[in-house]
Design an enzyme around this catalytic site. Sequence first.
Site, PDB file in Angstrom:
ATOM      1  CB  SER A 145      -0.912   0.017   1.232  1.00 61.03           C
ATOM      2  OG  SER A 145      -1.642   1.231   1.293  1.00 61.03           O
ATOM      3  CG  HIS A 146       0.617   4.512  -2.679  1.00 57.86           C
ATOM      4  ND1 HIS A 146       0.215   3.436  -3.422  1.00 57.86           N
ATOM      5  CD2 HIS A 146       1.306   5.321  -3.509  1.00 57.86           C
ATOM      6  CE1 HIS A 146       0.632   3.589  -4.665  1.00 57.86           C
ATOM      7  NE2 HIS A 146       1.301   4.726  -4.745  1.00 57.86           N
ATOM      8  CB  SER A 147      -0.963   4.274   3.823  1.00 57.91           C
ATOM      9  OG  SER A 147      -1.065   4.291   5.234  1.00 57.91           O
TER      10      SER A 147
ATOM     11  CG  ASP B 188      -2.278   1.000  -2.367  1.00 61.29           C
ATOM     12  OD1 ASP B 188      -1.409   1.006  -3.256  1.00 61.29           O
ATOM     13  OD2 ASP B 188      -2.212   1.748  -1.368  1.00 61.29           O
TER      14      ASP B 188
END
Length: 128
Positions: A8-10, A67
Amino acid sequence: MVGIVVVSHSRRAAEGIREIAREMGGDARIEAVGGTEDGRVGTTPGPIREAIDAVAGDGGGVVVLVDLGSAVMNAELAIEEADATEAVVADAPVLEGALNAAVAATSPTATVEAVREAAEEAAEVSKL
């Protein structure tokens, strides 16, 4: 056993998805990779490659769930650089796909293809 990598980017999102998938998948090997190496939102191939190699274990292969768009590119680069003998990116919703993949990965006869297919089946499930 087939390993699973959630990208995920997070970092918090990746770790949360892994937490939920582990509840369903019990013994499944799942790694979470999120954010950039300097703590920003985004993805980079290096940590993804390390996660792939970490869950590849006994050579059972790896299914990667992502994601957003650039995570696909970075996951594909990581797969090219990884030591894993077989690794694929699943075209699946990341949370629902991770749940399905975790359950499928616990089967003693699980294959990368079967785990990828289970993840991708999540795209067909209606939430309403």
